[in-house]
Scaffold this motif. Structure first.
Motif, PDB file in Angstrom:
ATOM      1  N   GLN A  81      19.514  -6.671  11.766  1.00 15.77           N
ATOM      2  CA  GLN A  81      19.739  -5.453  10.996  1.00 15.77           C
ATOM      3  C   GLN A  81      18.571  -4.481  11.156  1.00 15.77           C
ATOM      4  N   LEU A  82      17.364  -4.988  11.106  1.00 14.41           N
ATOM      5  CA  LEU A  82      16.188  -4.142  11.277  1.00 14.41           C
ATOM      6  C   LEU A  82      16.176  -3.514  12.670  1.00 14.41           C
ATOM      7  N   ALA A  83      16.489  -4.302  13.689  1.00 14.88           N
ATOM      8  CA  ALA A  83      16.544  -3.771  15.058  1.00 14.88           C
ATOM      9  C   ALA A  83      17.576  -2.649  15.157  1.00 14.88           C
ATOM     10  N   ASP A  84      18.726  -2.829  14.535  1.00 17.83           N
ATOM     11  CA  ASP A  84      19.767  -1.792  14.563  1.00 17.83           C
ATOM     12  C   ASP A  84      19.315  -0.522  13.851  1.00 17.83           C
ATOM     13  N   LEU A  85      18.698  -0.673  12.694  1.00 19.35           N
ATOM     14  CA  LEU A  85      18.229   0.495  11.947  1.00 19.35           C
ATOM     15  C   LEU A  85      17.141   1.241  12.709  1.00 19.35           C
ATOM     16  N   LEU A  86      16.205   0.507  13.296  1.00 16.74           N
ATOM     17  CA  LEU A  86      15.140   1.154  14.068  1.00 16.74           C
ATOM     18  C   LEU A  86      15.691   1.830  15.321  1.00 16.74           C
ATOM     19  N   ARG A  87      16.695   1.219  15.945  1.00 15.22           N
ATOM     20  CA  ARG A  87      17.345   1.831  17.114  1.00 15.22           C
ATOM     21  C   ARG A  87      17.954   3.184  16.732  1.00 15.22           C
ATOM     22  N   ARG A  88      18.609   3.238  15.576  1.00 13.13           N
ATOM     23  CA  ARG A  88      19.217   4.496  15.119  1.00 13.13           C
ATOM     24  C   ARG A  88      18.147   5.540  14.814  1.00 13.13           C
ATOM     25  N   LEU A  89      17.042   5.117  14.246  1.00 13.82           N
ATOM     26  CA  LEU A  89      15.955   6.032  13.923  1.00 13.82           C
ATOM     27  C   LEU A  89      15.273   6.537  15.195  1.00 13.82           C
ATOM     28  N   LEU A  90      15.096   5.670  16.169  1.00 19.66           N
ATOM     29  CA  LEU A  90      14.408   6.020  17.409  1.00 19.66           C
ATOM     30  C   LEU A  90      15.279   6.805  18.384  1.00 19.66           C
TER      31      LEU A  90
ATOM     32  N   GLU B 269       8.412   6.269   2.211  1.00 15.41           N
ATOM     33  CA  GLU B 269       8.778   4.879   1.955  1.00 15.41           C
ATOM     34  C   GLU B 269       9.231   4.171   3.223  1.00 15.41           C
ATOM     35  N   VAL B 270       9.783   4.906   4.160  1.00 17.20           N
ATOM     36  CA  VAL B 270      10.185   4.326   5.450  1.00 17.20           C
ATOM     37  C   VAL B 270       9.134   4.609   6.511  1.00 17.20           C
ATOM     38  N   LEU B 271       8.825   5.874   6.719  1.00 20.61           N
ATOM     39  CA  LEU B 271       8.016   6.256   7.869  1.00 20.61           C
ATOM     40  C   LEU B 271       6.547   5.859   7.740  1.00 20.61           C
ATOM     41  N   SER B 272       6.004   5.845   6.548  1.00 20.70           N
ATOM     42  CA  SER B 272       4.626   5.362   6.393  1.00 20.70           C
ATOM     43  C   SER B 272       4.553   3.866   6.680  1.00 20.70           C
TER      44      SER B 272
ATOM     45  N   GLU C  80       0.819  -1.208   0.000  1.00 20.32           N
ATOM     46  CA  GLU C  80       0.000   0.000   0.000  1.00 20.32           C
ATOM     47  C   GLU C  80       0.855   1.261   0.000  1.00 20.32           C
ATOM     48  N   VAL C  81       1.992   1.228   0.683  1.00 21.53           N
ATOM     49  CA  VAL C  81       2.870   2.402   0.704  1.00 21.53           C
ATOM     50  C   VAL C  81       3.452   2.655  -0.681  1.00 21.53           C
ATOM     51  N   ASP C  82       3.815   1.606  -1.405  1.00 20.80           N
ATOM     52  CA  ASP C  82       4.288   1.793  -2.783  1.00 20.80           C
ATOM     53  C   ASP C  82       3.223   2.500  -3.612  1.00 20.80           C
ATOM     54  N   ARG C  83       1.968   2.090  -3.455  1.00 22.69           N
ATOM     55  CA  ARG C  83       0.886   2.712  -4.213  1.00 22.69           C
ATOM     56  C   ARG C  83       0.697   4.174  -3.799  1.00 22.69           C
ATOM     57  N   LEU C  84       0.782   4.450  -2.515  1.00 22.56           N
ATOM     58  CA  LEU C  84       0.652   5.821  -2.010  1.00 22.56           C
ATOM     59  C   LEU C  84       1.782   6.704  -2.563  1.00 22.56           C
TER      60      LEU C  84
END
Length: 179
Positions: free
Chosen positions: A163-172, A40-43, A19-23
């Motif tokens: 990897q996802l946990a690390d990326l989200l940690r950096r974002l948060l 593409e990330v935050l939605s 759905e995000v790709d379509r948006l």
């Protein structure tokens, strides 16, 4: 392609498109001069948070708990024996106002999940302690929640989860630093 746009963009109608790709495709069509790449990330994070919140509420409901009750009870459980904290410490851990916390403690005490006790270090203060019933309730709810969330993550290999946990940690991180 604009340097701000990701190189891995899927064409409209591509298999695996969400759905995000379509948006994003629609916004790029309607406002081509606007960089909508943050969507593409935050939605996706926002949509995922909504799905996870719903899934967690369903798990908690099987234990006669609301999400906020689980938050307070787990904060007390993580404190270790004797499973008690000051109301101020609970505020810090659950990010609510003092009035909200007072109401929550009252409601949990009415269900015999927590009790108020005098603070031995401050005669004017109180401590909130998990009751045995509260401990049993939160322990079983936590076990069920973890089993459910392991299922949700089962499609991702361990390296991807890390990897996802690390990326989200950096974002948060910057948000946590401000609070």
């Amino acid at each position: 392609m604009d340097s701000n746009e990701p190189a891995r963009r899927k064409p409209a109608g591509a298999p695996g498109q969400d759905e995000v790709d379509r948006l994003v495709t629609a916004w790029r069509r309607e406002l081509p001069d606007l960089d909508v790449s943050p969507f593409e990330v935050l939605s996706r994070v926002t949509r995922l948070a909504r799905h996870l919140d719903r899934a967690r509420r369903l798990v908690f409901a099987t234990h006669d708990l609301e999400s906020w009750e689980f938050d307070v009870l787990t904060a007390l459980r993580r404190a270790g024996t004797p499973y008690e904290l000051s109301p101020g410490r609970l505020l810090t851990q659950t990010l609510v106002t003092s009035g909200t916390m007072t109401n929550r403690i009252d409601r949990l005490a009415a269900k015999d999940l927590v009790e108020r006790r005098p603070d031995p270090a401050d005669r004017r203060g109180v401590r909130v302690r998990l009751t045995p019933k509260g401990r049993d309730r939160v322990d079983t709810a936590l076990a069920d929640l973890l089993a459910h969330e392991r299922e949700l993550l089962a499609g991702l290999p361990a390296a991807d989860r890390d990897q996802l946990a690390d990326l989200l940690r950096r974002l948060l991180g910057p948000f946590d630093e401000r609070s």
